[in-house]
Design a protein around this motif. Structure first.
Motif, PDB file in Angstrom:
ATOM      1  N   MET A   1       0.804  -1.227   0.000  1.00 12.99           N
ATOM      2  CA  MET A   1       0.000   0.000   0.000  1.00 12.99           C
ATOM      3  C   MET A   1       0.838   1.279   0.000  1.00 12.99           C
ATOM      4  SD  MET A   1       0.467  -1.489   3.125  1.00 12.99           S
ATOM      5  CE  MET A   1      -0.929  -2.559   3.318  1.00 12.99           C
ATOM      6  N   PHE A   2       2.164   1.163   0.128  1.00 13.21           N
ATOM      7  CA  PHE A   2       3.047   2.329   0.140  1.00 13.21           C
ATOM      8  C   PHE A   2       3.731   2.477  -1.217  1.00 13.21           C
ATOM      9  CE2 PHE A   2       2.679   0.969   4.543  1.00 13.21           C
ATOM     10  CZ  PHE A   2       2.385   2.165   5.186  1.00 13.21           C
ATOM     11  N   LYS A   3       3.409   3.541  -1.905  1.00 11.78           N
ATOM     12  CA  LYS A   3       3.971   3.772  -3.246  1.00 11.78           C
ATOM     13  C   LYS A   3       5.405   4.300  -3.164  1.00 11.78           C
ATOM     14  CE  LYS A   3       0.046   2.509  -4.820  1.00 11.78           C
ATOM     15  NZ  LYS A   3      -0.066   1.082  -5.191  1.00 11.78           N
ATOM     16  N   GLU A   4       5.743   4.933  -2.041  1.00 11.40           N
ATOM     17  CA  GLU A   4       7.094   5.435  -1.822  1.00 11.40           C
ATOM     18  C   GLU A   4       7.596   4.957  -0.473  1.00 11.40           C
ATOM     19  OE1 GLU A   4       6.982   9.656  -2.053  1.00 11.40           O
ATOM     20  OE2 GLU A   4       6.409   9.705  -4.175  1.00 11.40           O
ATOM     21  N   LYS A   5       8.911   4.895  -0.314  1.00 13.38           N
ATOM     22  CA  LYS A   5       9.492   4.475   0.959  1.00 13.38           C
ATOM     23  C   LYS A   5       9.201   5.488   2.057  1.00 13.38           C
ATOM     24  CE  LYS A   5      13.337   1.712  -0.821  1.00 13.38           C
ATOM     25  NZ  LYS A   5      14.809   1.521  -0.839  1.00 13.38           N
ATOM     26  N   VAL A   6       8.823   4.979   3.201  1.00 18.52           N
ATOM     27  CA  VAL A   6       8.642   5.828   4.381  1.00 18.52           C
ATOM     28  C   VAL A   6       9.966   5.738   5.140  1.00 18.52           C
ATOM     29  CG1 VAL A   6       7.316   6.155   6.505  1.00 18.52           C
ATOM     30  CG2 VAL A   6       6.164   5.365   4.436  1.00 18.52           C
ATOM     31  N   ASP A   7      10.804   6.774   5.001  1.00 24.80           N
ATOM     32  CA  ASP A   7      12.181   6.677   5.493  1.00 24.80           C
ATOM     33  C   ASP A   7      12.445   7.394   6.808  1.00 24.80           C
ATOM     34  OD1 ASP A   7      11.967   9.268   4.615  1.00 24.80           O
ATOM     35  OD2 ASP A   7      13.496   9.113   3.054  1.00 24.80           O
ATOM     36  N   GLN A   8      11.372   7.870   7.453  1.00 23.07           N
ATOM     37  CA  GLN A   8      11.560   8.593   8.715  1.00 23.07           C
ATOM     38  C   GLN A   8      11.002   7.831   9.914  1.00 23.07           C
ATOM     39  OE1 GLN A   8      13.392  11.415   9.177  1.00 23.07           O
ATOM     40  NE2 GLN A   8      13.952  11.007   7.052  1.00 23.07           N
ATOM     41  N   ILE A   9      11.017   6.484   9.828  1.00 20.05           N
ATOM     42  CA  ILE A   9      10.513   5.679  10.937  1.00 20.05           C
ATOM     43  C   ILE A   9      11.599   4.752  11.471  1.00 20.05           C
ATOM     44  CG2 ILE A   9       8.083   5.714  10.215  1.00 20.05           C
ATOM     45  CD1 ILE A   9       8.563   2.899   8.978  1.00 20.05           C
ATOM     46  N   ALA A  10      11.537   4.488  12.764  1.00 22.54           N
ATOM     47  CA  ALA A  10      12.466   3.549  13.406  1.00 22.54           C
ATOM     48  C   ALA A  10      11.695   2.818  14.497  1.00 22.54           C
ATOM     49  CB  ALA A  10      13.663   4.293  13.980  1.00 22.54           C
ATOM     50  N   GLY A  11      12.184   1.645  14.879  1.00 25.82           N
ATOM     51  CA  GLY A  11      11.457   0.824  15.841  1.00 25.82           C
ATOM     52  C   GLY A  11      11.863   1.053  17.282  1.00 25.82           C
ATOM     53  N   ILE A  12      10.893   0.918  18.185  1.00 27.17           N
ATOM     54  CA  ILE A  12      11.176   0.865  19.624  1.00 27.17           C
ATOM     55  C   ILE A  12      11.236  -0.597  20.044  1.00 27.17           C
ATOM     56  CG2 ILE A  12      10.151   1.202  21.903  1.00 27.17           C
ATOM     57  CD1 ILE A  12       9.378   3.958  21.205  1.00 27.17           C
ATOM     58  N   GLY A  13      10.169  -1.360  19.784  1.00 27.08           N
ATOM     59  CA  GLY A  13      10.143  -2.773  20.151  1.00 27.08           C
ATOM     60  C   GLY A  13       8.821  -3.398  19.772  1.00 27.08           C
ATOM     61  N   THR A  14       8.793  -4.735  19.679  1.00 33.65           N
ATOM     62  CA  THR A  14       7.546  -5.431  19.405  1.00 33.65           C
ATOM     63  C   THR A  14       6.798  -5.662  20.719  1.00 33.65           C
ATOM     64  OG1 THR A  14       8.697  -7.575  19.442  1.00 33.65           O
ATOM     65  CG2 THR A  14       8.386  -6.528  17.298  1.00 33.65           C
ATOM     66  N   LEU A  15       5.485  -5.873  20.618  1.00 32.86           N
ATOM     67  CA  LEU A  15       4.649  -5.914  21.814  1.00 32.86           C
ATOM     68  C   LEU A  15       3.961  -7.263  22.044  1.00 32.86           C
ATOM     69  CD1 LEU A  15       2.976  -2.394  21.339  1.00 32.86           C
ATOM     70  CD2 LEU A  15       4.927  -2.962  22.808  1.00 32.86           C
ATOM     71  N   TYR A  16       3.072  -7.659  21.162  1.00 33.32           N
ATOM     72  CA  TYR A  16       2.257  -8.865  21.360  1.00 33.32           C
ATOM     73  C   TYR A  16       1.677  -9.291  20.009  1.00 33.32           C
ATOM     74  CZ  TYR A  16      -1.378  -5.383  20.902  1.00 33.32           C
ATOM     75  OH  TYR A  16      -2.161  -4.357  20.412  1.00 33.32           O
ATOM     76  N   PRO A  17       1.188 -10.526  19.911  1.00 34.35           N
ATOM     77  CA  PRO A  17       0.585 -10.969  18.645  1.00 34.35           C
ATOM     78  C   PRO A  17      -0.729 -10.241  18.373  1.00 34.35           C
ATOM     79  CG  PRO A  17       1.160 -12.848  20.043  1.00 34.35           C
ATOM     80  CD  PRO A  17       1.259 -11.626  20.893  1.00 34.35           C
ATOM     81  N   GLU A  18      -0.896  -9.855  17.111  1.00 33.15           N
ATOM     82  CA  GLU A  18      -2.162  -9.273  16.656  1.00 33.15           C
ATOM     83  C   GLU A  18      -2.869 -10.354  15.854  1.00 33.15           C
ATOM     84  OE1 GLU A  18      -3.011  -5.310  16.253  1.00 33.15           O
ATOM     85  OE2 GLU A  18      -1.063  -4.915  15.356  1.00 33.15           O
ATOM     86  N   THR A  19      -3.905 -10.872  16.450  1.00 35.29           N
ATOM     87  CA  THR A  19      -4.583 -12.032  15.885  1.00 35.29           C
ATOM     88  C   THR A  19      -5.529 -11.636  14.762  1.00 35.29           C
ATOM     89  OG1 THR A  19      -4.503 -12.977  18.106  1.00 35.29           O
ATOM     90  CG2 THR A  19      -5.937 -14.064  16.519  1.00 35.29           C
ATOM     91  N   ILE A  20      -5.448 -12.380  13.648  1.00 35.64           N
ATOM     92  CA  ILE A  20      -6.422 -12.175  12.571  1.00 35.64           C
ATOM     93  C   ILE A  20      -7.671 -12.965  12.948  1.00 35.64           C
ATOM     94  CG2 ILE A  20      -7.004 -12.643  10.173  1.00 35.64           C
ATOM     95  CD1 ILE A  20      -3.469 -11.769  11.210  1.00 35.64           C
ATOM     96  N   GLN A  21      -8.730 -12.239  13.264  1.00 38.65           N
ATOM     97  CA  GLN A  21      -9.987 -12.850  13.713  1.00 38.65           C
ATOM     98  C   GLN A  21     -11.057 -12.641  12.633  1.00 38.65           C
ATOM     99  OE1 GLN A  21     -10.651 -11.408  18.008  1.00 38.65           O
ATOM    100  NE2 GLN A  21      -8.967 -10.131  17.286  1.00 38.65           N
ATOM    101  N   ILE A  22     -11.583 -13.741  12.127  1.00 36.68           N
ATOM    102  CA  ILE A  22     -12.701 -13.647  11.170  1.00 36.68           C
ATOM    103  C   ILE A  22     -13.953 -13.908  11.995  1.00 36.68           C
ATOM    104  CG2 ILE A  22     -13.667 -14.459   8.987  1.00 36.68           C
ATOM    105  CD1 ILE A  22     -10.844 -15.576   8.319  1.00 36.68           C
ATOM    106  N   VAL A  23     -14.645 -12.828  12.294  1.00 35.90           N
ATOM    107  CA  VAL A  23     -15.748 -12.864  13.261  1.00 35.90           C
ATOM    108  C   VAL A  23     -17.088 -13.004  12.554  1.00 35.90           C
ATOM    109  CG1 VAL A  23     -16.832 -11.642  15.197  1.00 35.90           C
ATOM    110  CG2 VAL A  23     -14.388 -11.316  14.728  1.00 35.90           C
ATOM    111  N   THR A  24     -17.937 -13.866  13.096  1.00 40.70           N
ATOM    112  CA  THR A  24     -19.299 -14.015  12.579  1.00 40.70           C
ATOM    113  C   THR A  24     -20.196 -14.497  13.716  1.00 40.70           C
ATOM    114  OG1 THR A  24     -20.633 -14.999  10.801  1.00 40.70           O
ATOM    115  CG2 THR A  24     -18.979 -16.420  11.832  1.00 40.70           C
ATOM    116  N   LEU A  25     -21.500 -14.490  13.486  1.00 40.55           N
ATOM    117  CA  LEU A  25     -22.414 -15.008  14.493  1.00 40.55           C
ATOM    118  C   LEU A  25     -22.435 -16.533  14.432  1.00 40.55           C
ATOM    119  CD1 LEU A  25     -25.482 -12.568  14.311  1.00 40.55           C
ATOM    120  CD2 LEU A  25     -23.548 -12.512  15.898  1.00 40.55           C
TER     121      LEU A  25
END
Length: 329
Positions: free
Chosen positions: A114-138
């Motif tokens: 989704m990024f057409k150009e490089k985003v070159d002004q970012i740096a990491g602090i640290g990872t946190l926890y898993p982000e679960t892909i949830q397909i939710v339905t009734l």
């Protein structure tokens, strides 16, 4: 007589001077007690999170309180469009700290997807926890597999969002495309409301579990999470190495059994131009006060795991902290 008057005035001036010095020391001491900036070069920090129905938003609020208290700065947490938007906010200098998915941070740094150009002004602090892909339905929707989503009204997140990318990739390993769904682009809260009102049948939600919007839905409606088959999980991980296997545990959302799915990692990023010592102190404040995070995901956040799975380079300030802790070489 005049000598006595002069002596009295001199003595009075000495008393006033001493009182002023004492007052100065007292004020400085009080400022220290109340939380001075501890040497930060800024007085304010802005943290961008995600939608109010997700996990970033409440976590960001708690981290802002920790940073504010520990470092004596005004730390503000605000809702946003989450990962993709947050990368752009850092790039534009409109935020200091941002929550994001590791895959999205990687796409941003490389100028892919989704990024057409490089985003070159970012740096990491640290990872946190898993982000679960949830397909939710009734529970009574009749949707038991990813293939069952075909022809259904399904929320897949905003175009260009992390959730949208996850949905596309999961559909692809099942031999499907977005065109096979009646795709809706809703926030997590809107997705939950849409399922409840019968306007949509399911929703892709990428967030730490339990997710507020899904919890709210499950409080009034029996819900289920659509599983991803083991062979599809392996195929997905082979094609996109940042995915990990994950499980939505029984009891979550009143589920009767564990549900297999996948996850990406969440992380904190900062502007690359932030001063090394500022980021060092911010990193230290967060990872040495995780016991003060009341959200369920707080138990998964720690300095040892924070160096794993980072999709971009660490900021020098964060690297300094993790090296001191012995977590990085």
């Amino acid at each position: 007589m005049m000598k006595k008057g002069i002596s009295f005035l001199l003595a009075l001036l000495v008393v006033i001077s001493l009182a002023a010095c004492n007052q100065k020391i007292e004020t400085s001491s009080e400022k220290e007690k109340s939380g001075d900036s501890k040497g930060l070069s800024v007085d304010r920090l802005s943290i961008v999170t995600g939608g109010t129905g997700g996990t970033y938003y409440p976590l960001g609020g708690e981290m802002a309180k920790i940073i504010g208290k520990e470092l004596g700065v005004e730390a503000n947490s605000q809702a946003s469009g989450a990962s993709v938007e947050n990368m752009q906010l850092l790039q534009d200098g409109d935020a200091d700290i941002a929550f994001t998915q590791t895959d999205i941070a990687s796409y941003a740094a490389e100028g892919k997807e989704m990024f057409k150009e490089k985003v070159d002004q970012i740096a990491g602090i640290g990872t946190l926890y898993p982000e679960t892909i949830q397909i939710v339905t009734l529970k009574d929707s009749g949707i038991k597999s990813v293939e069952d989503l075909k022809g259904k009204k399904v929320s897949v997140g905003a175009p260009g969002s992390g959730t949208f990318a996850n949905a596309e990739q999961i559909l692809k390993v099942h031999g499907m495309k977005m065109d096979d769904l009646k795709a809706q682009h809703l926030s997590f809260d809107e997705s939950a409301e849409g399922i409840q009102d019968g306007n949509i049948q399911a929703a892709f939600i990428t967030a730490g579990t339990p997710t507020g919007a899904v919890e709210a839905l499950s409080a009034t409606n029996p819900v289920t999470i659509v599983p991803i088959a083991e062979d599809k999980i392996k195929e997905l991980m082979k094609e996109h190495p940042y995915y990990i296997e994950d499980v939505v545990k029984s009891g979550t959302y009143k589920l009767e059994q564990d549900v297999k799915t996948v996850a990406v990692l969440s992380m904190l990023a900062v502007r690359k131009d932030m001063k090394e010592d500022d980021v060092y102190q911010i990193t230290k404040a967060i990872f040495e006060n995780t016991d003060k995070i009341s959200h369920a995901k707080g138990k998964l956040i720690n300095a040892e795991k924070a160096v794993d799975g980072m999709g971009i380079d660490f900021h020098p300030g964060a690297k300094k902290y993790f090296k001191e802790k012995g977590n990085l070489k």
